[in-house]
Design an enzyme around this catalytic site. Structure first.
Site, PDB file in Angstrom:
ATOM      1  N   ASN A   1       0.854  -1.187   0.000  1.00 55.88           N
ATOM      2  CA  ASN A   1       0.000   0.000   0.000  1.00 55.88           C
ATOM      3  C   ASN A   1       0.896   1.247   0.000  1.00 55.88           C
ATOM      4  O   ASN A   1       1.548   1.568   0.991  1.00 55.88           O
ATOM      5  CB  ASN A   1      -0.897  -0.048   1.257  1.00 55.88           C
ATOM      6  CG  ASN A   1      -1.822   1.151   1.358  1.00 55.88           C
ATOM      7  OD1 ASN A   1      -1.484   2.255   0.939  1.00 55.88           O
ATOM      8  ND2 ASN A   1      -2.992   0.929   1.942  1.00 55.88           N
TER       9      ASN A   1
ATOM     10  N   TYR B   1     -10.867   4.926   4.639  1.00 54.66           N
ATOM     11  CA  TYR B   1     -12.000   5.604   5.262  1.00 54.66           C
ATOM     12  C   TYR B   1     -11.700   7.074   5.604  1.00 54.66           C
ATOM     13  O   TYR B   1     -12.517   7.725   6.270  1.00 54.66           O
ATOM     14  CB  TYR B   1     -12.383   4.874   6.554  1.00 54.66           C
ATOM     15  CG  TYR B   1     -12.942   3.481   6.368  1.00 54.66           C
ATOM     16  CD1 TYR B   1     -14.314   3.274   6.215  1.00 54.66           C
ATOM     17  CD2 TYR B   1     -12.116   2.364   6.356  1.00 54.66           C
ATOM     18  CE1 TYR B   1     -14.837   1.994   6.061  1.00 54.66           C
ATOM     19  CE2 TYR B   1     -12.631   1.073   6.204  1.00 54.66           C
ATOM     20  CZ  TYR B   1     -13.993   0.902   6.058  1.00 54.66           C
ATOM     21  OH  TYR B   1     -14.512  -0.362   5.906  1.00 54.66           O
ATOM     22  N   ASP B   2     -10.563   7.595   5.188  1.00 52.16           N
ATOM     23  CA  ASP B   2     -10.173   8.965   5.574  1.00 52.16           C
ATOM     24  C   ASP B   2     -11.243  10.031   5.299  1.00 52.16           C
ATOM     25  O   ASP B   2     -11.433  10.923   6.130  1.00 52.16           O
ATOM     26  CB  ASP B   2      -8.862   9.364   4.874  1.00 52.16           C
ATOM     27  CG  ASP B   2      -7.649   8.774   5.576  1.00 52.16           C
ATOM     28  OD1 ASP B   2      -7.786   8.300   6.718  1.00 52.16           O
ATOM     29  OD2 ASP B   2      -6.551   8.795   4.981  1.00 52.16           O
TER      30      ASP B   2
ATOM     31  N   PHE C   1      -6.451   7.910   2.184  1.00 47.57           N
ATOM     32  CA  PHE C   1      -6.969   6.679   1.557  1.00 47.57           C
ATOM     33  C   PHE C   1      -8.000   6.040   2.472  1.00 47.57           C
ATOM     34  O   PHE C   1      -8.264   6.522   3.575  1.00 47.57           O
ATOM     35  CB  PHE C   1      -5.817   5.705   1.253  1.00 47.57           C
ATOM     36  CG  PHE C   1      -5.142   5.150   2.480  1.00 47.57           C
ATOM     37  CD1 PHE C   1      -4.228   5.903   3.186  1.00 47.57           C
ATOM     38  CD2 PHE C   1      -5.428   3.861   2.937  1.00 47.57           C
ATOM     39  CE1 PHE C   1      -3.604   5.406   4.326  1.00 47.57           C
ATOM     40  CE2 PHE C   1      -4.807   3.341   4.067  1.00 47.57           C
ATOM     41  CZ  PHE C   1      -3.894   4.125   4.761  1.00 47.57           C
TER      42      PHE C   1
ATOM     43  N   ARG D   1      -1.719   5.470  12.993  1.00 51.00           N
ATOM     44  CA  ARG D   1      -0.513   4.842  12.475  1.00 51.00           C
ATOM     45  C   ARG D   1       0.725   5.608  12.959  1.00 51.00           C
ATOM     46  O   ARG D   1       1.737   5.009  13.313  1.00 51.00           O
ATOM     47  CB  ARG D   1      -0.553   4.775  10.938  1.00 51.00           C
ATOM     48  CG  ARG D   1       0.580   3.929  10.349  1.00 51.00           C
ATOM     49  CD  ARG D   1       0.380   3.582   8.887  1.00 51.00           C
ATOM     50  NE  ARG D   1      -0.792   2.759   8.686  1.00 51.00           N
ATOM     51  CZ  ARG D   1      -1.990   3.222   8.291  1.00 51.00           C
ATOM     52  NH1 ARG D   1      -2.160   4.499   8.014  1.00 51.00           N
ATOM     53  NH2 ARG D   1      -3.013   2.414   8.162  1.00 51.00           N
TER      54      ARG D   1
ATOM     55  N   ASN E   1       0.237   4.342   0.000  1.00 42.46           N
ATOM     56  CA  ASN E   1      -0.145   5.399   0.957  1.00 42.46           C
ATOM     57  C   ASN E   1       0.454   5.124   2.335  1.00 42.46           C
ATOM     58  O   ASN E   1       1.000   6.017   2.977  1.00 42.46           O
ATOM     59  CB  ASN E   1      -1.669   5.487   1.076  1.00 42.46           C
ATOM     60  CG  ASN E   1      -2.297   6.028  -0.180  1.00 42.46           C
ATOM     61  OD1 ASN E   1      -2.070   7.173  -0.552  1.00 42.46           O
ATOM     62  ND2 ASN E   1      -3.056   5.195  -0.867  1.00 42.46           N
ATOM     63  N   LYS E   2       0.337   3.871   2.762  1.00 38.03           N
ATOM     64  CA  LYS E   2       0.914   3.502   4.058  1.00 38.03           C
ATOM     65  C   LYS E   2       2.434   3.678   4.038  1.00 38.03           C
ATOM     66  O   LYS E   2       3.014   4.186   4.986  1.00 38.03           O
ATOM     67  CB  LYS E   2       0.610   2.031   4.369  1.00 38.03           C
ATOM     68  CG  LYS E   2      -0.782   1.746   4.832  1.00 38.03           C
ATOM     69  CD  LYS E   2      -0.840   0.295   5.310  1.00 38.03           C
ATOM     70  CE  LYS E   2      -2.223  -0.126   5.713  1.00 38.03           C
ATOM     71  NZ  LYS E   2      -2.271  -1.522   6.166  1.00 38.03           N
TER      72      LYS E   2
ATOM     73  N   ASP F   1      -1.623  -3.670  10.754  1.00 35.69           N
ATOM     74  CA  ASP F   1      -3.011  -3.947  10.410  1.00 35.69           C
ATOM     75  C   ASP F   1      -3.855  -2.890  11.102  1.00 35.69           C
ATOM     76  O   ASP F   1      -3.557  -2.499  12.235  1.00 35.69           O
ATOM     77  CB  ASP F   1      -3.432  -5.347  10.855  1.00 35.69           C
ATOM     78  CG  ASP F   1      -4.681  -5.800  10.114  1.00 35.69           C
ATOM     79  OD1 ASP F   1      -4.650  -5.838   8.868  1.00 35.69           O
ATOM     80  OD2 ASP F   1      -5.708  -6.075  10.751  1.00 35.69           O
TER      81      ASP F   1
END
Ligand code: IMP
Length: 193
Positions: A9, A150-151, A148, A177, A11-12, A68
């Protein structure tokens, strides 16, 4: 030095790389030749994070960390929680997931929710976990196009903007995060990484 972050991902990866000390360059799953869907079959967020980190060590031989994340909504008894990615079905579609959540909360005045991230670090034959939580609420419609997942429908406590309307730096400062990654970074320093 290089450290594997068990994700593809982007974005992460961007969020977490920006919180890492300058000398640590993160490698994604793609960078180590892993193109498969890593199993996430546990019943908890923590269990899935541990499963991913240990799978990468076993199958690919790299020390690594995995995260996660779940969105826990009070009025829905903590759902979608560990099922956040697949809330509206196997296709893991962010828009469909948000629509489903908004529909399930329609007319409900209790909008309280929290994001929870668990990071599992597998290093020197040991797995440790770090948890970050961000409390907030679910909006009634989507706002913003940053971030990304549910933001666009999550506002952190005390904020009038959603996570999709604020900068990556701001999200990292107050977000789930970001909190988990700061715990991780402290531990990496303890291990002299
Ligand atoms: P996973 O951690 O990649 O399994 O994410 C679970 C679900 O939560 C997916 O639908 C993601 O899009 C969503 N998600 C994970 N992290 C965030 C975040 O920081 N903001 C919004 N949604 C997220």
């Amino acid at each position: 030095m290089q450290l594997v972050f068990a994700t593809n991902n982007q974005n992460k990866l961007k969020e977490v790389q920006s919180l890492m000390p300058k000398h640590i360059k993160l490698l994604s799953l793609k960078d180590i030749g892993c193109f498969e869907d890593i199993p996430e079959t546990q019943l908890t967020i923590e269990g899935n994070a541990i499963q991913k980190a240990e799978y990468v060590k076993q199958q690919y031989g790299y020390d690594c960390f995995a995260d996660d994340t779940g969105l826990e909504v009070e009025a829905l008894n903590g759902e979608p929680g560990v099922y956040s990615a697949r809330y509206a079905g196997k296709q893991r579609d962010a828009n469909a997931n948000m629509n489903m959540l908004l529909a399930n909360l329609k007319g409900n005045t209790n909008r309280k929710a929290q994001f929870k991230t668990v990071i599992a670090l597998h290093l020197n034959n040991k797995t440790e976990t770090f948890t970050g939580i961000c409390k907030g609420e679910i909006t009634t419609v989507k706002y913003g196009d940053k971030g990304f997942g549910y933001d666009p429908i999550f506002k952190a406590e005390g904020y009038i903007k959603t996570f999709a309307e604020i900068s990556l730096e701001e999200k990292n400062k107050i977000g789930h995060r970001g909190m988990a990654v700061r715990f991780l970074v402290n531990k990496l320093f303890e291990h002299n990484v």
